[in-house]
Design a protein around this motif. Structure first.
Motif, PDB file in Angstrom:
ATOM      1  N   CYS A  97       0.905  -1.073   0.102  1.00 33.56           N
ATOM      2  CA  CYS A  97       0.086  -0.080  -0.079  1.00 33.56           C
ATOM      3  C   CYS A  97       0.901   1.390   0.197  1.00 33.56           C
ATOM      4  CB  CYS A  97      -0.854   0.090   1.262  1.00 33.56           C
ATOM      5  SG  CYS A  97      -2.043   1.145   1.033  1.00 33.56           S
ATOM      6  N   ASP A 128      -8.060  -3.136  -0.851  1.00 37.11           N
ATOM      7  CA  ASP A 128      -7.334  -3.826  -1.765  1.00 37.11           C
ATOM      8  C   ASP A 128      -6.297  -4.424  -1.054  1.00 37.11           C
ATOM      9  OD1 ASP A 128      -9.174  -2.828  -3.627  1.00 37.11           O
ATOM     10  OD2 ASP A 128      -7.754  -1.396  -4.633  1.00 37.11           O
ATOM     11  N   LYS A 160     -10.681   2.353  -0.518  1.00 34.53           N
ATOM     12  CA  LYS A 160     -10.190   1.204  -1.443  1.00 34.53           C
ATOM     13  C   LYS A 160      -9.128   0.744  -1.324  1.00 34.53           C
ATOM     14  CE  LYS A 160     -10.627   0.303  -6.422  1.00 34.53           C
ATOM     15  NZ  LYS A 160      -9.422  -0.486  -6.567  1.00 34.53           N
ATOM     16  N   ASP A 161      -8.191   1.536  -1.130  1.00 36.90           N
ATOM     17  CA  ASP A 161      -6.796   1.234  -0.684  1.00 36.90           C
ATOM     18  C   ASP A 161      -6.609   0.289   0.374  1.00 36.90           C
ATOM     19  OD1 ASP A 161      -5.528   2.752  -2.805  1.00 36.90           O
ATOM     20  OD2 ASP A 161      -5.578   4.462  -1.369  1.00 36.90           O
TER      21      ASP A 161
END
Length: 319
Positions: A204, A232, A228-229
């Motif tokens: 990340c 994900d 979203k990061d």
């Protein structure tokens, strides 16, 4: 409600000697300093035969498990409420907001403290709330056990960036040395707090650094982490706390912003600001936030780009 400002450790000590059945409040999105101060104080009060619990709206992240140890909440009828490392009741979080107007004692080290408690001891020169608790316990002649010292050292180390931030004082080093003598495993704590990262966090970081935005000839660096990061890369939200230091590691950056999208409101961003030579607390204060001279925070509403533009407009006044 009376708002008495205490000026000596003895005044605080008298209050602690006389209270019992204590709830100790720590701020939302807990960090090492609020957990360390809360747990350190709780363990000491329990050692005196008093009942005490540490409360937090968000719960304590797994990475701080070694600080919590075998701590278990006690059942009692609450009689006294203490907040530690909290400068404003807006930092209590949803679960603890009911305490906003009934805090008996505030122990804090933020110059932006709003003196919301009945009695407050605020030392803006202290490197960490944990340093205040350590010196207070020394003043009281306390038996500072290894679990207490471990909590207080962790908070002191994390709030000073392992003793490299501007807020590091001679008193911070002296306290750390004393805790070393008490047996604190500083090597383990420092590695866990500053060196070890989950694989998701590393990946990340790589993405966010590659997308970092720079303004004003590179003097302003802005890193943005979205929901979203987090999804994900499957990282814990508490891991984002360490991202606040990243922008300022870039040569030429004087104002390092980290924007963190809020889980419950995608159009709200928690902003962390780190500066090299400007008043971070003043800048964040323009958005209703605050903190320290070189490290402060606030919450700004809007989409990511809108928040960025709002921050730039204010920051340009401080260039």
């Amino acid at each position: 409600m009376e708002n008495t400002r205490l000026t000596s450790y003895e005044e605080v000590a008298e209050i602690l000697r006389g209270c019992d059945n204590v709830s100790i409040l720590t701020h939302k999105s807990p960090d090492g300093d609020c957990i360390g101060a809360g747990m350190g104080l709780c363990l000491y009060l329990r050692s005196l035969g008093k009942k005490a619990n540490v409360l937090n709206s968000d719960g304590f992240p797994d990475r701080f498990d070694f600080m919590i140890g075998d701590y278990q909440p006690e059942v009692f009828e609450e009689q006294f409420v203490i907040s530690v490392d909290i400068s404003d009741t807006t930092l209590l979080g949803d679960e603890l907001e009911k305490y906003a107007d009934r805090i008996d004692l505030c122990i804090d080290h933020h110059g932006s403290n709003r003196f919301f408690a009945k009695k407050s001891y605020v030392d803006a020169q202290a490197s960490a709330a944990c340093l205040i608790i350590f010196e207070l316990l020394e003043h009281m002649g306390a038996d500072i056990t290894l679990p207490i010292a471990t909590n207080l050292y962790t908070g002191l180390a994390t709030d000073t960036g392992c003793f490299k931030f501007q807020n590091t004082t001679p008193s911070a080093h002296i306290a750390a040395a004393k805790m070393f003598e008490m047996g604190v495993d500083f090597e383990h704590i420092n590695r866990k707090m500053f060196d070890i990262k989950s694989r998701g966090r590393v990946m990340c970081e790589q993405k966010l650094i590659s997308e970092m935005r720079f303004f004003e000839d590179g003097q302003i660096g802005i890193l943005t982490a979205t929901n979203k990061d987090i999804a994900d890369f499957q990282i814990d939200r508490s891991e984002l706390d360490a991202f606040a230091q990243i922008p300022l590691t870039i040569e030429g950056v004087r104002f390092g912003y980290t924007l963190k999208q809020q889980e419950d409101n995608p159009e709200m961003f928690k902003v962390s600001l780190r500066t090299t030579d400007a008043d971070a607390a003043a800048i964040c204060g323009e958005f209703g936030g605050g903190g320290h001279l070189r490290a402060s925070g606030c919450t700004v509403e809007g989409k990511a780009r809108e928040v960025m533009m709002k921050l730039l407009e204010v920051t340009r006044k401080y260039l």
